[in-house]
Design a protein around this motif. Structure first.
Motif, PDB file in Angstrom:
ATOM      1  N   ALA A 180       0.820  -1.205   0.000  1.00  0.00           N
ATOM      2  CA  ALA A 180       0.000   0.000   0.000  1.00  0.00           C
ATOM      3  C   ALA A 180       0.859   1.262   0.000  1.00  0.00           C
ATOM      4  O   ALA A 180       0.571   2.222  -0.740  1.00  0.00           O
ATOM      5  CB  ALA A 180      -0.937  -0.008   1.206  1.00  0.00           C
ATOM      6  N   ASN A 181       1.908   1.266   0.797  1.00  0.00           N
ATOM      7  CA  ASN A 181       2.763   2.452   0.857  1.00  0.00           C
ATOM      8  C   ASN A 181       3.567   2.632  -0.422  1.00  0.00           C
ATOM      9  O   ASN A 181       3.764   3.767  -0.875  1.00  0.00           O
ATOM     10  CB  ASN A 181       3.669   2.406   2.091  1.00  0.00           C
ATOM     11  N   ALA A 182       4.031   1.552  -1.012  1.00  0.00           N
ATOM     12  CA  ALA A 182       4.747   1.665  -2.283  1.00  0.00           C
ATOM     13  C   ALA A 182       3.810   2.198  -3.365  1.00  0.00           C
ATOM     14  O   ALA A 182       4.187   3.079  -4.148  1.00  0.00           O
ATOM     15  CB  ALA A 182       5.323   0.313  -2.681  1.00  0.00           C
ATOM     16  N   ALA A 183       2.586   1.705  -3.386  1.00  0.00           N
ATOM     17  CA  ALA A 183       1.623   2.149  -4.396  1.00  0.00           C
ATOM     18  C   ALA A 183       1.264   3.623  -4.232  1.00  0.00           C
ATOM     19  O   ALA A 183       1.216   4.376  -5.209  1.00  0.00           O
ATOM     20  CB  ALA A 183       0.365   1.282  -4.329  1.00  0.00           C
ATOM     21  N   VAL A 184       1.022   4.052  -3.016  1.00  0.00           N
ATOM     22  CA  VAL A 184       0.637   5.451  -2.813  1.00  0.00           C
ATOM     23  C   VAL A 184       1.838   6.378  -3.006  1.00  0.00           C
ATOM     24  O   VAL A 184       1.674   7.528  -3.421  1.00  0.00           O
ATOM     25  CB  VAL A 184      -0.070   5.659  -1.451  1.00  0.00           C
ATOM     26  N   ALA A 185       3.042   5.885  -2.761  1.00  0.00           N
ATOM     27  CA  ALA A 185       4.237   6.688  -3.044  1.00  0.00           C
ATOM     28  C   ALA A 185       4.348   6.936  -4.547  1.00  0.00           C
ATOM     29  O   ALA A 185       4.638   8.061  -4.973  1.00  0.00           O
ATOM     30  CB  ALA A 185       5.488   5.993  -2.515  1.00  0.00           C
ATOM     31  N   VAL A 186       4.096   5.905  -5.344  1.00  0.00           N
ATOM     32  CA  VAL A 186       4.112   6.061  -6.808  1.00  0.00           C
ATOM     33  C   VAL A 186       3.046   7.064  -7.227  1.00  0.00           C
ATOM     34  O   VAL A 186       3.291   7.925  -8.084  1.00  0.00           O
ATOM     35  CB  VAL A 186       3.921   4.699  -7.511  1.00  0.00           C
ATOM     36  N   ALA A 187       1.862   6.991  -6.621  1.00  0.00           N
ATOM     37  CA  ALA A 187       0.791   7.946  -6.928  1.00  0.00           C
ATOM     38  C   ALA A 187       1.204   9.364  -6.546  1.00  0.00           C
ATOM     39  O   ALA A 187       0.888  10.326  -7.259  1.00  0.00           O
ATOM     40  CB  ALA A 187      -0.495   7.541  -6.207  1.00  0.00           C
ATOM     41  N   ASP A 188       1.915   9.505  -5.433  1.00  0.00           N
ATOM     42  CA  ASP A 188       2.415  10.830  -5.036  1.00  0.00           C
ATOM     43  C   ASP A 188       3.399  11.365  -6.071  1.00  0.00           C
ATOM     44  O   ASP A 188       3.323  12.518  -6.473  1.00  0.00           O
ATOM     45  CB  ASP A 188       3.107  10.767  -3.671  1.00  0.00           C
ATOM     46  N   TYR A 189       4.336  10.515  -6.495  1.00  0.00           N
ATOM     47  CA  TYR A 189       5.336  10.936  -7.484  1.00  0.00           C
ATOM     48  C   TYR A 189       4.677  11.296  -8.818  1.00  0.00           C
ATOM     49  O   TYR A 189       5.108  12.223  -9.494  1.00  0.00           O
ATOM     50  CB  TYR A 189       6.377   9.847  -7.721  1.00  0.00           C
ATOM     51  N   ALA A 190       3.649  10.522  -9.190  1.00  0.00           N
ATOM     52  CA  ALA A 190       2.965  10.737 -10.466  1.00  0.00           C
ATOM     53  C   ALA A 190       1.972  11.891 -10.396  1.00  0.00           C
ATOM     54  O   ALA A 190       1.392  12.250 -11.418  1.00  0.00           O
ATOM     55  CB  ALA A 190       2.255   9.457 -10.892  1.00  0.00           C
ATOM     56  N   ARG A 191       1.783  12.440  -9.205  1.00  0.00           N
ATOM     57  CA  ARG A 191       0.814  13.515  -9.002  1.00  0.00           C
ATOM     58  C   ARG A 191      -0.569  13.098  -9.519  1.00  0.00           C
ATOM     59  O   ARG A 191      -1.216  13.814 -10.287  1.00  0.00           O
ATOM     60  CB  ARG A 191       1.287  14.804  -9.641  1.00  0.00           C
ATOM     61  N   ALA A 192      -0.976  11.906  -9.082  1.00  0.00           N
ATOM     62  CA  ALA A 192      -2.276  11.365  -9.487  1.00  0.00           C
ATOM     63  C   ALA A 192      -3.389  12.330  -9.074  1.00  0.00           C
ATOM     64  O   ALA A 192      -3.284  13.017  -8.053  1.00  0.00           O
ATOM     65  CB  ALA A 192      -2.492  10.003  -8.844  1.00  0.00           C
ATOM     66  N   PRO A 233       0.341  21.465   0.444  1.00  0.00           N
ATOM     67  CA  PRO A 233       0.739  21.960  -0.877  1.00  0.00           C
ATOM     68  C   PRO A 233       1.233  20.831  -1.790  1.00  0.00           C
ATOM     69  O   PRO A 233       1.909  19.900  -1.334  1.00  0.00           O
ATOM     70  CB  PRO A 233       1.854  22.961  -0.588  1.00  0.00           C
ATOM     71  N   ALA A 234       0.913  20.941  -3.064  1.00  0.00           N
ATOM     72  CA  ALA A 234       1.298  19.916  -4.037  1.00  0.00           C
ATOM     73  C   ALA A 234       2.815  19.756  -4.105  1.00  0.00           C
ATOM     74  O   ALA A 234       3.306  18.661  -4.377  1.00  0.00           O
ATOM     75  CB  ALA A 234       0.730  20.267  -5.411  1.00  0.00           C
ATOM     76  N   ARG A 235       3.555  20.816  -3.825  1.00  0.00           N
ATOM     77  CA  ARG A 235       5.021  20.712  -3.880  1.00  0.00           C
ATOM     78  C   ARG A 235       5.571  19.781  -2.796  1.00  0.00           C
ATOM     79  O   ARG A 235       6.720  19.337  -2.878  1.00  0.00           O
ATOM     80  CB  ARG A 235       5.664  22.092  -3.785  1.00  0.00           C
ATOM     81  N   ALA A 236       4.773  19.467  -1.784  1.00  0.00           N
ATOM     82  CA  ALA A 236       5.211  18.567  -0.714  1.00  0.00           C
ATOM     83  C   ALA A 236       5.052  17.091  -1.093  1.00  0.00           C
ATOM     84  O   ALA A 236       5.629  16.224  -0.426  1.00  0.00           O
ATOM     85  CB  ALA A 236       4.430  18.847   0.571  1.00  0.00           C
ATOM     86  N   LEU A 237       4.305  16.798  -2.139  1.00  0.00           N
ATOM     87  CA  LEU A 237       3.992  15.412  -2.472  1.00  0.00           C
ATOM     88  C   LEU A 237       5.222  14.535  -2.734  1.00  0.00           C
ATOM     89  O   LEU A 237       5.264  13.398  -2.249  1.00  0.00           O
ATOM     90  CB  LEU A 237       3.024  15.348  -3.654  1.00  0.00           C
ATOM     91  N   PRO A 238       6.228  14.998  -3.467  1.00  0.00           N
ATOM     92  CA  PRO A 238       7.391  14.117  -3.650  1.00  0.00           C
ATOM     93  C   PRO A 238       8.092  13.776  -2.330  1.00  0.00           C
ATOM     94  O   PRO A 238       8.580  12.656  -2.154  1.00  0.00           O
ATOM     95  CB  PRO A 238       8.320  14.931  -4.568  1.00  0.00           C
ATOM     96  N   TYR A 239       8.119  14.714  -1.416  1.00  0.00           N
ATOM     97  CA  TYR A 239       8.753  14.457  -0.116  1.00  0.00           C
ATOM     98  C   TYR A 239       7.936  13.450   0.696  1.00  0.00           C
ATOM     99  O   TYR A 239       8.499  12.544   1.324  1.00  0.00           O
ATOM    100  CB  TYR A 239       8.918  15.762   0.665  1.00  0.00           C
ATOM    101  N   LEU A 240       6.621  13.621   0.668  1.00  0.00           N
ATOM    102  CA  LEU A 240       5.752  12.681   1.385  1.00  0.00           C
ATOM    103  C   LEU A 240       5.843  11.291   0.755  1.00  0.00           C
ATOM    104  O   LEU A 240       5.880  10.279   1.464  1.00  0.00           O
ATOM    105  CB  LEU A 240       4.310  13.188   1.383  1.00  0.00           C
ATOM    106  N   GLY A 241       5.895  11.251  -0.578  1.00  0.00           N
ATOM    107  CA  GLY A 241       6.058   9.972  -1.265  1.00  0.00           C
ATOM    108  C   GLY A 241       7.358   9.286  -0.906  1.00  0.00           C
ATOM    109  O   GLY A 241       7.416   8.068  -0.740  1.00  0.00           O
ATOM    110  N   THR A 242       8.416  10.071  -0.766  1.00  0.00           N
ATOM    111  CA  THR A 242       9.716   9.514  -0.391  1.00  0.00           C
ATOM    112  C   THR A 242       9.664   8.909   1.010  1.00  0.00           C
ATOM    113  O   THR A 242      10.230   7.835   1.247  1.00  0.00           O
ATOM    114  CB  THR A 242      10.809  10.593  -0.485  1.00  0.00           C
ATOM    115  N   LEU A 243       8.977   9.580   1.925  1.00  0.00           N
ATOM    116  CA  LEU A 243       8.846   9.027   3.280  1.00  0.00           C
ATOM    117  C   LEU A 243       8.081   7.704   3.256  1.00  0.00           C
ATOM    118  O   LEU A 243       8.472   6.735   3.936  1.00  0.00           O
ATOM    119  CB  LEU A 243       8.136  10.030   4.194  1.00  0.00           C
TER     120      LEU A 243
END
Length: 120
Positions: free
Chosen positions: A15-27, A40-50
């Motif tokens: 689940a976390n790997a999948a949602v991280a990919v969605a964060d990176y892809a800006r689904a 903010p949308a600019r935080a999504l890559p950082y949250l995905g990395t976590l």
């Protein structure tokens, strides 16, 4: 009980790997939900990395270094406590089930990894 915790830990990883990919892809669903809770949308890559780091750490824990998995699971647990708090603060309760489910999976993963750590 151990089998249930193992399955929950594996689900937590997936689940976390999948949602991280969605964060990176800006689904679209990620952008919509983050806007609702004022993240903010600019935080999504950082949250995905976590999230991805937590998933990788759990895999490492399952592979034999349980203490790494316990640390990663604890990180995810704290992350999702924060996510639930952000949803409550923003009064966006209709999507609370998502971070709540991830929080439950992270809790099960921490318990599983703690048990593995205690056995080694």
């Amino acid at each position: 009980m151990i089998t249930t915790l193992l399955v929950a830990t594996i689900l937590c990883v997936l689940a976390n790997a999948a949602v991280a990919v969605a964060d990176y892809a800006r689904a679209e669903f990620v952008l919509r939900n983050s806007a609702r809770v004022r993240v903010p949308a600019r935080a999504l890559p950082y949250l995905g990395t976590l999230k991805l780091a937590g998933a990788v750490g759990l895999v490492v824990g399952l592979a034999g270094w349980a203490w790494v998995g316990a640390a990663a699971g604890t990180g995810l647990l704290l992350f999702y406590i924060g996510a639930v708090a952000v949803h409550v603060r923003a009064r966006v309760l209709h999507t609370l089930a998502f971070p709540g489910t991830y929080l439950l999976l992270a809790t099960a993963a921490v318990v599983h990894m703690a048990r593995l750590t205690a056995r080694s």
